[in-house]
Structure formats: C-alpha cells, structure tokens
Design a protein around this motif. Structure first.
Motif, PDB file in Angstrom:
ATOM      1  N   THR A 118      -9.585  11.485 -14.540  1.00 12.32           N
ATOM      2  CA  THR A 118      -9.631  11.654 -13.085  1.00 12.32           C
ATOM      3  C   THR A 118      -8.804  10.569 -12.408  1.00 12.32           C
ATOM      4  OG1 THR A 118     -11.830  12.641 -13.243  1.00 12.32           O
ATOM      5  CG2 THR A 118     -11.158  11.786 -11.082  1.00 12.32           C
ATOM      6  N   VAL A 121      -5.540  11.203  -9.969  1.00  8.37           N
ATOM      7  CA  VAL A 121      -5.409  10.660  -8.611  1.00  8.37           C
ATOM      8  C   VAL A 121      -4.162   9.792  -8.515  1.00  8.37           C
ATOM      9  CG1 VAL A 121      -6.450   9.095  -6.915  1.00  8.37           C
ATOM     10  CG2 VAL A 121      -7.860  10.816  -8.061  1.00  8.37           C
ATOM     11  N   VAL A 123      -1.469  10.748  -5.661  1.00  4.63           N
ATOM     12  CA  VAL A 123      -1.325   9.975  -4.424  1.00  4.63           C
ATOM     13  C   VAL A 123      -0.864   8.537  -4.627  1.00  4.63           C
ATOM     14  CG1 VAL A 123      -3.005  11.388  -3.180  1.00  4.63           C
ATOM     15  CG2 VAL A 123      -3.776   9.331  -4.347  1.00  4.63           C
ATOM     16  N   ALA A 162      -6.814   5.067  -2.733  1.00  3.10           N
ATOM     17  CA  ALA A 162      -6.717   5.947  -3.898  1.00  3.10           C
ATOM     18  C   ALA A 162      -7.730   5.541  -4.964  1.00  3.10           C
ATOM     19  CB  ALA A 162      -5.299   5.925  -4.464  1.00  3.10           C
ATOM     20  N   SER A 163      -7.962   4.248  -5.123  1.00  2.00           N
ATOM     21  CA  SER A 163      -8.972   3.775  -6.073  1.00  2.00           C
ATOM     22  C   SER A 163     -10.359   4.268  -5.681  1.00  2.00           C
ATOM     23  CB  SER A 163      -8.981   2.247  -6.143  1.00  2.00           C
ATOM     24  OG  SER A 163      -7.792   1.755  -6.696  1.00  2.00           O
ATOM     25  N   LEU A 182     -11.025   6.890  -3.832  1.00  2.00           N
ATOM     26  CA  LEU A 182     -11.016   8.337  -4.040  1.00  2.00           C
ATOM     27  C   LEU A 182     -11.254   8.662  -5.515  1.00  2.00           C
ATOM     28  CD1 LEU A 182     -10.491  11.228  -2.965  1.00  2.00           C
ATOM     29  CD2 LEU A 182      -8.049  10.800  -3.410  1.00  2.00           C
ATOM     30  N   ALA A 183     -10.582   7.927  -6.394  1.00  7.62           N
ATOM     31  CA  ALA A 183     -10.733   8.163  -7.830  1.00  7.62           C
ATOM     32  C   ALA A 183     -12.176   7.931  -8.278  1.00  7.62           C
ATOM     33  CB  ALA A 183      -9.787   7.262  -8.614  1.00  7.62           C
ATOM     34  N   LEU A 235     -14.228  10.931  -6.946  1.00  7.99           N
ATOM     35  CA  LEU A 235     -13.914  12.165  -7.668  1.00  7.99           C
ATOM     36  C   LEU A 235     -14.393  12.112  -9.115  1.00  7.99           C
ATOM     37  CD1 LEU A 235     -10.337  13.015  -6.323  1.00  7.99           C
ATOM     38  CD2 LEU A 235     -12.508  14.170  -5.800  1.00  7.99           C
ATOM     39  N   VAL A 261      -6.503   3.512 -11.367  1.00  7.68           N
ATOM     40  CA  VAL A 261      -5.658   3.556 -10.170  1.00  7.68           C
ATOM     41  C   VAL A 261      -5.214   2.149  -9.772  1.00  7.68           C
ATOM     42  CG1 VAL A 261      -5.576   4.204  -7.738  1.00  7.68           C
ATOM     43  CG2 VAL A 261      -6.669   5.713  -9.386  1.00  7.68           C
TER      44      VAL A 261
END
Length: 122
Positions: free
Chosen positions: A37, A41, A45, A51-52, A54-55, A58, A81
């Motif tokens: 995952t 990510v 992105v 982004a970290s 988000l990762a 997710l 990330v």
C-alpha cells in the motif's frame, strides 16, 4: 527504519501470542499488505508528509479488506512513503524479518515455557 514496527510485531507475538493481531497471517500478511500500500501511494502521489498519512490510513483499510489486521504494520506504509526505499530489497527484507519473528515465536511456543503459538495459522 523498520525497527519500530517490527519490534511492535515481535512484542505482539511474544507478549500476547493468542491475540488475532499476533497470528502469522496477520503479522506477515499485514506487514506485506501495508508495504505494498505504501509503494502504491508513493507511485501515485509521491512522497510527502500528507502522502505518508494517506498511506497509513489506506494500509489500515487494505488490511481490513484482506483480513490481515496488524496495527504495527500501518507504520510500515508510512515508512515506505517517508523513506522511498527500493521496493524489491525492502519487500524481501520485510518478508524475511516477519518470517523470522513468526518462526522464533513458533519455537518459543513449542518450548513449553511460554504460551503456545500460533493459536491458528490462517
């Protein structure tokens, strides 16, 4: 960078071997699902603080979908990330480390001096 999430994985295996989060499917699968995952990510992105985050989020969802919930593994997605490692080496080392943690847990559980591990494999 993988020491904190792997140390937390080991703590679950050795201190709470009966918990679902400590079972081999969750330890190995959760770590790998989270790492993948993180790489997805990163590819989609790029690397940033957002982004970290988000990762990590997710990864929790991906583990829920794959029934491999392992809370320390969410940090693995964040680490991917944040550090942007080479995927093949990172995944190989992560797989090796989680197999070693589970293997040592199995040996300890068979020794008779600790709780039996694993409670189930799958």
């Amino acid at each position: 960078m993988l020491i904190p999430p792997l140390a937390a994985s080991a703590a679950l295996v050795f201190a709470a071997p009966a918990l679902p989060l400590a079972q081999p499917r969750h330890v190995i699968g959760g770590q790998l699902v989270s790492a993948l995952t993180g790489f997805a990510v990163l590819a989609a992105v790029g690397g940033s603080v957002w982004a970290s985050a988000l990762a990590g989020g997710l990864a929790i969802g991906a583990m829920a979908l794959t029934r491999t919930g392992h809370s320390p593994a969410a940090a693995t997605a964040v680490i991917v990330v944040a550090t942007q490692p080479a995927a093949p080496l990172f995944l190989a080392l992560l797989l090796l480390a989680t197999v070693v943690i589970v293997g040592v847990g199995v040996l300890a559980g068979r020794s008779g001096k600790t709780a039996r591990y694993p409670a189930y494999w799958w």
